[in-house]
Scaffold this active site. Structure first.
Site, PDB file in Angstrom:
ATOM      1  N   ASN A   9      26.691  41.369 -29.249  1.00 29.55           N
ATOM      2  CA  ASN A   9      27.599  40.362 -29.802  1.00 29.55           C
ATOM      3  C   ASN A   9      28.974  40.553 -29.161  1.00 29.55           C
ATOM      4  O   ASN A   9      29.713  41.453 -29.533  1.00 29.55           O
ATOM      5  CB  ASN A   9      27.687  40.537 -31.330  1.00 29.55           C
ATOM      6  CG  ASN A   9      28.720  39.607 -31.947  1.00 29.55           C
ATOM      7  OD1 ASN A   9      29.153  38.636 -31.325  1.00 29.55           O
ATOM      8  ND2 ASN A   9      29.118  39.899 -33.179  1.00 29.55           N
ATOM      9  N   LYS A  11      31.522  38.660 -29.347  1.00 29.86           N
ATOM     10  CA  LYS A  11      32.636  38.088 -30.139  1.00 29.86           C
ATOM     11  C   LYS A  11      33.536  37.231 -29.232  1.00 29.86           C
ATOM     12  O   LYS A  11      33.028  36.584 -28.317  1.00 29.86           O
ATOM     13  CB  LYS A  11      33.424  39.188 -30.843  1.00 29.86           C
ATOM     14  CG  LYS A  11      32.513  40.159 -31.596  1.00 29.86           C
ATOM     15  CD  LYS A  11      33.258  41.026 -32.552  1.00 29.86           C
ATOM     16  CE  LYS A  11      32.315  42.072 -33.124  1.00 29.86           C
ATOM     17  NZ  LYS A  11      32.849  42.770 -34.253  1.00 29.86           N
ATOM     18  N   HIS A  96      27.877  36.334 -40.017  1.00 28.74           N
ATOM     19  CA  HIS A  96      28.546  37.589 -39.638  1.00 28.74           C
ATOM     20  C   HIS A  96      29.706  37.828 -40.608  1.00 28.74           C
ATOM     21  O   HIS A  96      30.355  36.885 -41.055  1.00 28.74           O
ATOM     22  CB  HIS A  96      29.054  37.481 -38.194  1.00 28.74           C
ATOM     23  CG  HIS A  96      29.530  38.786 -37.646  1.00 28.74           C
ATOM     24  ND1 HIS A  96      30.756  39.313 -37.951  1.00 28.74           N
ATOM     25  CD2 HIS A  96      28.928  39.688 -36.814  1.00 28.74           C
ATOM     26  CE1 HIS A  96      30.892  40.484 -37.341  1.00 28.74           C
ATOM     27  NE2 HIS A  96      29.795  40.739 -36.646  1.00 28.74           N
ATOM     28  N   GLU A  98      32.625  38.678 -40.174  1.00 30.19           N
ATOM     29  CA  GLU A  98      33.899  38.070 -39.741  1.00 30.19           C
ATOM     30  C   GLU A  98      33.916  36.585 -40.097  1.00 30.19           C
ATOM     31  O   GLU A  98      34.967  36.029 -40.436  1.00 30.19           O
ATOM     32  CB  GLU A  98      34.102  38.306 -38.232  1.00 30.19           C
ATOM     33  CG  GLU A  98      34.461  39.759 -37.960  1.00 30.19           C
ATOM     34  CD  GLU A  98      34.013  40.292 -36.611  1.00 30.19           C
ATOM     35  OE1 GLU A  98      33.725  39.495 -35.694  1.00 30.19           O
ATOM     36  OE2 GLU A  98      33.936  41.535 -36.478  1.00 30.19           O
ATOM     37  N   GLU A 168      24.664  44.931 -41.747  1.00 32.61           N
ATOM     38  CA  GLU A 168      25.933  45.361 -41.168  1.00 32.61           C
ATOM     39  C   GLU A 168      26.917  45.708 -42.284  1.00 32.61           C
ATOM     40  O   GLU A 168      27.610  44.816 -42.802  1.00 32.61           O
ATOM     41  CB  GLU A 168      26.535  44.250 -40.303  1.00 32.61           C
ATOM     42  CG  GLU A 168      25.666  43.837 -39.135  1.00 32.61           C
ATOM     43  CD  GLU A 168      26.518  43.327 -37.975  1.00 32.61           C
ATOM     44  OE1 GLU A 168      26.358  43.859 -36.873  1.00 32.61           O
ATOM     45  OE2 GLU A 168      27.339  42.425 -38.168  1.00 32.61           O
ATOM     46  N   GLY A 174      33.284  47.725 -36.227  1.00 30.23           N
ATOM     47  CA  GLY A 174      34.490  47.875 -35.417  1.00 30.23           C
ATOM     48  C   GLY A 174      35.391  49.014 -35.860  1.00 30.23           C
ATOM     49  O   GLY A 174      36.538  49.106 -35.433  1.00 30.23           O
ATOM     50  N   SER A 214      29.303  49.882 -35.488  1.00 31.71           N
ATOM     51  CA  SER A 214      29.672  51.029 -34.656  1.00 31.71           C
ATOM     52  C   SER A 214      28.472  51.728 -34.011  1.00 31.71           C
ATOM     53  O   SER A 214      28.432  52.953 -33.930  1.00 31.71           O
ATOM     54  CB  SER A 214      30.526  52.019 -35.461  1.00 31.71           C
ATOM     55  OG  SER A 214      31.741  51.392 -35.853  1.00 31.71           O
TER      56      SER A 214
HETATM   57  C1  PEP Z   1      29.283  43.393 -34.919  1.00 26.40           C
HETATM   58  O1  PEP Z   1      30.249  42.743 -34.616  1.00 26.40           O
HETATM   59  O2  PEP Z   1      28.256  42.813 -35.288  1.00 26.40           O
HETATM   60  C2  PEP Z   1      29.362  44.849 -34.832  1.00 26.40           C
HETATM   61  C3  PEP Z   1      28.405  45.547 -35.338  1.00 26.40           C
HETATM   62  O3  PEP Z   1      30.492  45.374 -34.217  1.00 26.40           O
HETATM   63  P1  PEP Z   1      30.703  46.923 -33.777  1.00 26.40           P
HETATM   64  O4  PEP Z   1      29.461  47.355 -33.053  1.00 26.40           O
HETATM   65  O5  PEP Z   1      31.901  46.883 -32.881  1.00 26.40           O
HETATM   66  O6  PEP Z   1      30.926  47.696 -35.020  1.00 26.40           O
END
Ligand code: PEP
Length: 256
Positions: A9, A11, A96, A98, A168, A174, A214
């Site tokens: 992803n 973003k 997601h 976000e 998630e 992040g 992460s």
């Molecule tokens: C994501 O945006 O779905 C995500 C898991 O980000 P990160 O791996 O940076 O934590």
């Protein structure tokens, strides 16, 4: 046996030139992969470039980061499933955290999008996960159950089977702080148990559940070796082709 699925992803990152360079490097590193499903989820502006860079490689699929539930019409700034299909997109990330926190998406909105995706033969990757406050209050299962039931309402068994769930935890996205393999496995097992209640055991066993939050080359193997973790949705570490390739290889070790 569920085929592992690892998705990048990106973003709101990656120009067309950066996207093409990424794909070139990834293809060199991974060679011909068939045992793992790999999905690249660029910003809308780079989808066509990634498709072009992939060339005849059928093993890496394209995803999109969002879509509207209507097929077309006066929705300035939005993208529909039909427009994504036109770009050969196969997967779409929906709900997601976000989108939920920054753009006010509710389970009802996510559900409309999930159903529209299936109608257009796009496979949704539906993200769910609790905040740190919800975890600290002991509400993980309650939150996951509400989000799952709300986002997946009205799906047939076939549609459910063709849906990917991404667990998630919001506090892990992040932040550099991943869930421990045990925490993640516990949540994934609960998600599968809930899917069995929504549908049936057989369907629940077939649904793939990715972990996201992460994921990096050094924690990917341990996370994906858990029995109910069927891949990863990777944000930050997916911007570097070498670290993303290492994560795909970590999923591969589990399959071989
Ligand atoms: C994501 O945006 O779905 C995500 C898991 O980000 P990160 O791996 O940076 O934590």
């Amino acid at each position: 046996m569920r085929k592992k699925i690892v998705a990048a992803n990106w973003k709101m990152n990656m120009t067309q030139a950066e996207s093409a360079a990424f794909v070139k490097s990834l293809l060199l590193d991974l060679g011909d992969i068939t045992d793992i499903e790999v999905v690249i989820v660029p910003p809308f502006t780079a989808i066509a470039k990634v498709m072009e860079a992939l060339g005849p490689s059928q093993n890496i699929k394209l995803g999109a980061q969002n879509m509207h539930w209507e097929q077309n019409g006066a929705f300035t700034g939005e993208i529909s499933a039909a427009l994504l299909r036109d770009l050969f997109v196969r997967y779409v990330v929906l709900g997601h955290s976000e989108r939920r926190t920054l753009f006010g998406e509710t389970d009802e909105i996510v559900n409309r999008k999930v159903r529209a995706a299936h109608e257009a033969m796009l496979r949704p990757i539906v993200c769910i996960g609790e905040t740190l406050e919800q975890r600290d209050k002991g509400n993980v299962e309650k939150i996951l159950s509400i989000q799952l039931r709300g986002s997946l309402a009205g799906l047939s068994e076939k549609e459910l089977h063709e849906t990917v769930i991404a667990y998630e935890p919001v506090w892990a996205i992040g932040t550099g702080r991943n869930a421990t393999p045990e925490q993640a496995q516990e949540a994934h097992a609960f998600i599968r148990h809930t899917l069995a209640k929504i549908s049936d055991e057989t369907t629940a066993e077939r649904v793939r559940i990715q972990y996201g939050g992460s994921v990096k080359p050094d924690n990917a193997h341990e996370l994906m070796s858990q029995p109910d973790i069927d891949g990863a949705l990777v944000g930050g570490a997916s911007l570097d082709p070498r670290s993303f390739a290492q994560i795909v290889k970590a999923a591969r070790e589990e399959e071989l």
